[in-house]
Scaffold this active site. Sequence first.
Site, PDB file in Angstrom:
ATOM      1  N   SER A   1       0.832  -1.213   0.000  1.00 43.00           N
ATOM      2  CA  SER A   1       0.000   0.000   0.000  1.00 43.00           C
ATOM      3  C   SER A   1       0.861   1.256   0.000  1.00 43.00           C
ATOM      4  CB  SER A   1      -0.887   0.053   1.249  1.00 43.00           C
ATOM      5  OG  SER A   1      -1.793  -0.997   1.267  1.00 43.00           O
TER       6      SER A   1
ATOM      7  N   HIS B   1      -3.393   1.082  -4.869  1.00 45.98           N
ATOM      8  CA  HIS B   1      -2.874  -0.109  -5.541  1.00 45.98           C
ATOM      9  C   HIS B   1      -3.211  -0.023  -7.028  1.00 45.98           C
ATOM     10  CE1 HIS B   1      -1.543  -2.935  -2.335  1.00 45.98           C
ATOM     11  NE2 HIS B   1      -2.268  -2.127  -1.588  1.00 45.98           N
TER      12      HIS B   1
ATOM     13  N   HIS C   1      -5.899  -8.682  -1.460  1.00 50.70           N
ATOM     14  CA  HIS C   1      -6.052  -8.858  -0.016  1.00 50.70           C
ATOM     15  C   HIS C   1      -7.257  -9.736   0.299  1.00 50.70           C
ATOM     16  CE1 HIS C   1      -3.998  -4.921  -0.518  1.00 50.70           C
ATOM     17  NE2 HIS C   1      -3.357  -5.242   0.595  1.00 50.70           N
TER      18      HIS C   1
ATOM     19  N   TYR D   1      -9.304  -9.162   2.631  1.00 50.08           N
ATOM     20  CA  TYR D   1     -10.482  -8.332   2.951  1.00 50.08           C
ATOM     21  C   TYR D   1     -11.239  -7.856   1.721  1.00 50.08           C
ATOM     22  CZ  TYR D   1      -7.165  -4.423   2.230  1.00 50.08           C
ATOM     23  OH  TYR D   1      -6.238  -3.570   1.710  1.00 50.08           O
ATOM     24  N   GLU D   2     -10.632  -8.007   0.542  1.00 52.92           N
ATOM     25  CA  GLU D   2     -11.360  -7.669  -0.680  1.00 52.92           C
ATOM     26  C   GLU D   2     -12.354  -8.767  -1.048  1.00 52.92           C
ATOM     27  OE1 GLU D   2      -8.731  -5.721  -3.855  1.00 52.92           O
ATOM     28  OE2 GLU D   2      -7.256  -6.536  -2.456  1.00 52.92           O
TER      29      GLU D   2
ATOM     30  N   ALA E   1       2.702  -2.112   4.025  1.00 53.42           N
ATOM     31  CA  ALA E   1       2.511  -1.055   5.014  1.00 53.42           C
ATOM     32  C   ALA E   1       1.972  -1.734   6.257  1.00 53.42           C
ATOM     33  CB  ALA E   1       1.502  -0.043   4.485  1.00 53.42           C
TER      34      ALA E   1
ATOM     35  N   MET F   1      -2.316  -6.562   6.887  1.00 57.00           N
ATOM     36  CA  MET F   1      -3.386  -7.419   6.362  1.00 57.00           C
ATOM     37  C   MET F   1      -2.950  -8.121   5.077  1.00 57.00           C
ATOM     38  SD  MET F   1      -6.404  -4.573   6.765  1.00 57.00           S
ATOM     39  CE  MET F   1      -6.458  -3.470   8.198  1.00 57.00           C
ATOM     40  N   SER F   2      -1.653  -8.408   4.954  1.00 62.50           N
ATOM     41  CA  SER F   2      -1.182  -9.005   3.696  1.00 62.50           C
ATOM     42  C   SER F   2       0.057  -9.856   3.930  1.00 62.50           C
ATOM     43  CB  SER F   2      -0.836  -7.879   2.708  1.00 62.50           C
ATOM     44  OG  SER F   2       0.319  -7.166   3.146  1.00 62.50           O
TER      45      SER F   2
ATOM     46  N   ASN G   1       2.070   3.714  10.569  1.00 65.45           N
ATOM     47  CA  ASN G   1       1.271   4.288  11.656  1.00 65.45           C
ATOM     48  C   ASN G   1       1.636   3.562  12.941  1.00 65.45           C
ATOM     49  OD1 ASN G   1      -0.205   2.107  10.078  1.00 65.45           O
ATOM     50  ND2 ASN G   1      -1.384   2.127  11.969  1.00 65.45           N
TER      51      ASN G   1
ATOM     52  N   HIS H   1      -6.353   4.963   6.642  1.00 66.66           N
ATOM     53  CA  HIS H   1      -5.656   4.580   5.416  1.00 66.66           C
ATOM     54  C   HIS H   1      -4.944   5.797   4.813  1.00 66.66           C
ATOM     55  CE1 HIS H   1      -4.631   2.066   2.059  1.00 66.66           C
ATOM     56  NE2 HIS H   1      -5.264   2.843   1.189  1.00 66.66           N
TER      57      HIS H   1
HETATM   58  N1  NOS Z   1      -1.850  -1.502   7.207  1.00 63.47           N
HETATM   59  C1  NOS Z   1      -2.325  -1.990   8.368  1.00 63.47           C
HETATM   60  N2  NOS Z   1      -3.027  -3.107   8.643  1.00 63.47           N
HETATM   61  C2  NOS Z   1      -3.375  -3.349   9.920  1.00 63.47           C
HETATM   62  N3  NOS Z   1      -3.064  -2.506  10.938  1.00 63.47           N
HETATM   63  C3  NOS Z   1      -2.374  -1.356  10.751  1.00 63.47           C
HETATM   64  O1  NOS Z   1      -2.105  -0.600  11.692  1.00 63.47           O
HETATM   65  C4  NOS Z   1      -1.961  -1.080   9.388  1.00 63.47           C
HETATM   66  N4  NOS Z   1      -1.275  -0.070   8.814  1.00 63.47           N
HETATM   67  C5  NOS Z   1      -1.203  -0.341   7.496  1.00 63.47           C
HETATM   68  C6  NOS Z   1      -4.576  -0.251   5.329  1.00 63.47           C
HETATM   69  O2  NOS Z   1      -4.186   1.071   5.335  1.00 63.47           O
HETATM   70  C7  NOS Z   1      -3.630  -1.086   4.489  1.00 63.47           C
HETATM   71  O3  NOS Z   1      -2.289  -0.976   4.973  1.00 63.47           O
HETATM   72  C8  NOS Z   1      -1.939  -2.072   5.821  1.00 63.47           C
HETATM   73  C9  NOS Z   1      -2.997  -3.149   5.588  1.00 63.47           C
HETATM   74  O4  NOS Z   1      -2.366  -4.295   5.048  1.00 63.47           O
HETATM   75  C10 NOS Z   1      -3.988  -2.570   4.586  1.00 63.47           C
HETATM   76  O5  NOS Z   1      -3.842  -3.143   3.295  1.00 63.47           O
END
Ligand code: NOS
Length: 287
Positions: free
Chosen positions: A35, A66, A88, A90-91, A118, A221-222, A245, A259
Amino acid sequence: GNEINPYTYEVLTESARFILDRIDIRPKVAIICGSGLGSLAHGMENIVEFPYGEIPHFPVSTVAGHAGKLVVGHLAGTPIVCMQGRFHFYEGYPLWKCAMPVRVLKLMGVEILIVTNAAGGLNSEYKVGDVMLIKDHINFPGFSGLHPLVGPNDERFGPRFPPMNTAYDKQLRIIGKQVASELGMSDFVREGVYTMLGGPNFETAAELRLLRILGVDAVGMSTVPEVITARHCGMRVFAFSLITNEAITEDDVEEEASHEEVVETGQKRQEDLKRFMTYLVPCIQRE
Ligand code: NOS
């Protein structure tokens, strides 16, 4: 969930053949851009692009940030293939669909997979903008049977019961750390444990505290399904997370994960990451 994986060896060979027929290089290194990290591919030369929708049998990605294409070309003189945009869970894709492109890369002749993502930083020493080389993972979805290799096993890809303790190649991590040091990036390059959750919501504070107790340094999430699938078919893996983050582990605070922050951090670090990759890829290729 119980849908059978339709991407047989023969089907995926068609996808690989389609690409190979349209390029005249044979990359040994592939990169999956996470991401906000799609611009890793922008420094490439002599590129040939394949929007996912044009590659036979490929899924199409839906997340903002993406691009959804395969880019073949050179990075610092080294032939590579770059996935701009990934799939992903979640998609709504089953995990074998998320990981499908990895087997296509394998059938194209790729030997080393660089996976980027990310992620939220859980380790209290991490700062936003840090790069965490992944040394191990916890496959949370796997605990409940959600796994990219579930179903009949085709030995042409790999064994029924693949080991996973050596997933993140030690030699490649040594190179990664050397490159970081030579580029003066050591102060923000770390090494740690990644975990994947299904998403799409960001974690609750209690979930993040749980993960921290379990030894997780970064959460996303990947990546995990792709790495497992790559290791299953014998590819070497180098992976890193951009800490986009900070995990918010206290109750009753106003701030929230977003995001937008993830994409913004990606943009801020994009020049550094491009420099890192441009230096790393030729070193890894020589391996
Ligand atoms: N992503 C995150 N996924 C989970 N927890 C987080 O703090 C985090 N930071 C980034 C969402 O912004 C996208 O970035 C990743 C996840 O894989 C998601 O695709």
